[in-house]
Design a protein around this motif. Structure first.
Motif, PDB file in Angstrom:
ATOM      1  N   ASP A 115      18.389  23.200 -32.005  1.00 29.45           N
ATOM      2  CA  ASP A 115      17.793  24.429 -31.310  1.00 29.45           C
ATOM      3  C   ASP A 115      16.663  23.959 -30.380  1.00 29.45           C
ATOM      4  O   ASP A 115      15.699  23.044 -30.769  1.00 29.45           O
ATOM      5  CB  ASP A 115      17.192  25.296 -32.488  1.00 29.45           C
ATOM      6  N   ASN A 165       9.818  31.105 -27.285  1.00 29.57           N
ATOM      7  CA  ASN A 165      10.855  30.523 -26.350  1.00 29.57           C
ATOM      8  C   ASN A 165      10.124  30.399 -25.018  1.00 29.57           C
ATOM      9  O   ASN A 165       9.942  31.386 -24.238  1.00 29.57           O
ATOM     10  CB  ASN A 165      11.989  31.543 -26.037  1.00 29.57           C
ATOM     11  N   ARG A 211      14.180  25.677 -28.988  1.00 25.58           N
ATOM     12  CA  ARG A 211      12.922  26.081 -29.408  1.00 25.58           C
ATOM     13  C   ARG A 211      12.365  25.119 -30.250  1.00 25.58           C
ATOM     14  O   ARG A 211      11.064  24.964 -30.343  1.00 25.58           O
ATOM     15  CB  ARG A 211      12.926  27.462 -29.856  1.00 25.58           C
TER      16      ARG A 211
END
Length: 87
Positions: free
Chosen positions: A2, A45, A4
């Protein structure tokens, strides 16, 4: 991985390498300590502007937040029946 989470892990690594706490980065950057905590946990984000501002605060470049990214292998192009091998 991921993105993030990757950015958060790299931010934490860079911040600690500078010997700074989240609170100190907060004071220097203007981002709240709560935001920075969420960033490190992979909950945020961040925008490109945010990465630039944090990189400036940590005296590094924004691409450092993306360290560890490996491009996926591109699939082979589909074979075409129109292209026959030459003799």
């Amino acid at each position: 991985m991921d993105m993030r989470r990757l950015v958060g892990e790299n931010f934490a690594r860079l911040r600690k390498a500078c010997g700074l706490t989240q609170e100190q980065v907060s004071e220097r950057s203007g981002f709240s300590q709560q935001y920075l905590s969420g960033l490190e946990k992979g909950y945020r984000n961040p925008t490109v502007i945010t990465l630039f501002e944090l990189a400036t605060c940590l005296e590094t470049t924004p691409d450092e937040f993306l360290r560890g990214v490996t491009p996926d292998k591109k699939p082979d192009p589909p074979s075409s029946s129109l292209s026959a091998p030459l003799p």
